[in-house]
Design an enzyme around this catalytic site. Structure first.
Site, PDB file in Angstrom:
ATOM      1  N   MET A  95     -12.780   1.943   7.235  1.00  0.00           N
ATOM      2  CA  MET A  95     -12.408   3.448   7.269  1.00  0.00           C
ATOM      3  C   MET A  95     -13.599   4.042   6.359  1.00  0.00           C
ATOM      4  O   MET A  95     -13.506   3.723   5.119  1.00  0.00           O
ATOM      5  CB  MET A  95     -10.956   3.649   6.622  1.00  0.00           C
ATOM      6  CG  MET A  95     -10.056   2.842   7.663  1.00  0.00           C
ATOM      7  SD  MET A  95      -8.276   2.602   6.261  1.00  0.00           S
ATOM      8  CE  MET A  95      -8.046   4.300   5.954  1.00  0.00           C
ATOM      9  N   GLY A 182     -12.424   5.226   1.231  1.00  0.00           N
ATOM     10  CA  GLY A 182     -13.043   4.573   1.831  1.00  0.00           C
ATOM     11  C   GLY A 182     -12.433   3.059   1.968  1.00  0.00           C
ATOM     12  O   GLY A 182     -12.440   2.554   0.624  1.00  0.00           O
ATOM     13  N   SER A 183     -12.345   2.265   2.881  1.00  0.00           N
ATOM     14  CA  SER A 183     -11.450   1.043   2.980  1.00  0.00           C
ATOM     15  C   SER A 183     -11.402   0.400   4.199  1.00  0.00           C
ATOM     16  O   SER A 183     -12.294   0.553   4.910  1.00  0.00           O
ATOM     17  CB  SER A 183      -9.971   1.328   2.266  1.00  0.00           C
ATOM     18  OG  SER A 183      -9.375   2.468   2.978  1.00  0.00           O
ATOM     19  N   ARG A 184     -10.096  -0.543   4.444  1.00  0.00           N
ATOM     20  CA  ARG A 184     -10.180  -1.213   5.628  1.00  0.00           C
ATOM     21  C   ARG A 184      -8.922  -1.606   5.907  1.00  0.00           C
ATOM     22  O   ARG A 184      -8.010  -1.764   4.744  1.00  0.00           O
ATOM     23  CB  ARG A 184     -11.073  -2.350   5.857  1.00  0.00           C
ATOM     24  CG  ARG A 184     -10.824  -3.475   4.765  1.00  0.00           C
ATOM     25  CD  ARG A 184     -11.826  -4.683   5.185  1.00  0.00           C
ATOM     26  NE  ARG A 184     -12.093  -5.411   6.269  1.00  0.00           N
ATOM     27  CZ  ARG A 184     -12.881  -6.214   6.728  1.00  0.00           C
ATOM     28  NH1 ARG A 184     -14.139  -6.073   5.917  1.00  0.00           N
ATOM     29  NH2 ARG A 184     -12.841  -6.857   7.763  1.00  0.00           N
TER      30      ARG A 184
END
Length: 216
Positions: A95, A182-184
């Site tokens: 993301m 921002g990540s996953r």
């Protein structure tokens, strides 16, 4: 534009901060005041954009597993997993800061277990982040068997929000939290699920079908 409930506090604080900056800018010499006011407005607009929470149309159909996050699939691989068993499939969704960051339940089920892990803050597209970063692991018991997914913080994102509880019944496509900036999200599907996606594909939380099985 709907704002995610998980971001209401941040939006209010940002709005107050930007209002103070804007008022201060009125008393500054020009063009400095205009530049400062414009920067404050831009920051506020970005904050509103980041915390947007659009409605999604949950797909109809039997046995569907849908994406828990907006983003891009950066990894898809077969593995043996302690929760989902041998021959499972890992799908990792990255993301970016420009994606919608609200996370959604991938399939109907019962929350069996939640496990929070402290950790590092590696870049989210670095696959070491799956095991080394701060993360929240979630196990669902579903009609097709156990399913595991994980919110992973990234280098910028250092705030995981998850409002689930063990023993809670959940419905596919419902909001359950978010990861900020921002990540996953990693999800592991058991071998009974036929995978419908591949690396490089973009996903939309609550809409993109990751897999399907007739076992539901």
């Amino acid at each position: 534009m709907r704002i995610a409930p998980y971001g209401t506090g941040s939006v209010v604080k940002t709005a107050i901060f930007c209002f103070v900056i804007f008022i201060t800018a009125l008393f500054l010499p020009q063009p400095g005041g205009v530049i400062l006011a414009t920067a404050a407005l831009g920051f506020l607009l970005f904050t509103l954009y980041f915390y947007r929470d659009p409605e999604r149309k949950i797909p109809d159909g039997k046995g569907l597993v849908i994406a828990p996050a907006d983003g891009k699939i950066v990894l898809k691989q077969t593995l043996d997993h302690p929760v989902t068993g041998p021959g499972s499939t890992l799908v990792s969704i990255f993301m970016s800061p420009f994606n919608v960051h609200v996370n959604r339940i991938p399939v109907d089920g019962l929350v069996r277990d939640l496990r929070y892990h402290e950790g590092k803050f590696l870049m989210a597209f670095d696959h070491r982040s799956m095991t080394d970063n701060e993360r929240m692991e979630i196990t669902l018991d579903t009609a097709a068997g156990p399913l595991w997914f994980c919110q992973v913080s990234g280098f910028v994102a250092r705030r995981i929000v998850c409002d689930l509880e063990a023993g809670q019944e959940v419905a596919s496509g419902k909001r359950f939290g978010m990861i900020k900036l921002g990540s996953r999200v990693d999800i592991v599907l058991p071998s009974s699920i036929q995978i419908k996606v591949k690396e490089g594909m973009k996903t939309t939380a609550g809409e993109t079908i990751l897999g399907q099985t007739g076992g539901f």
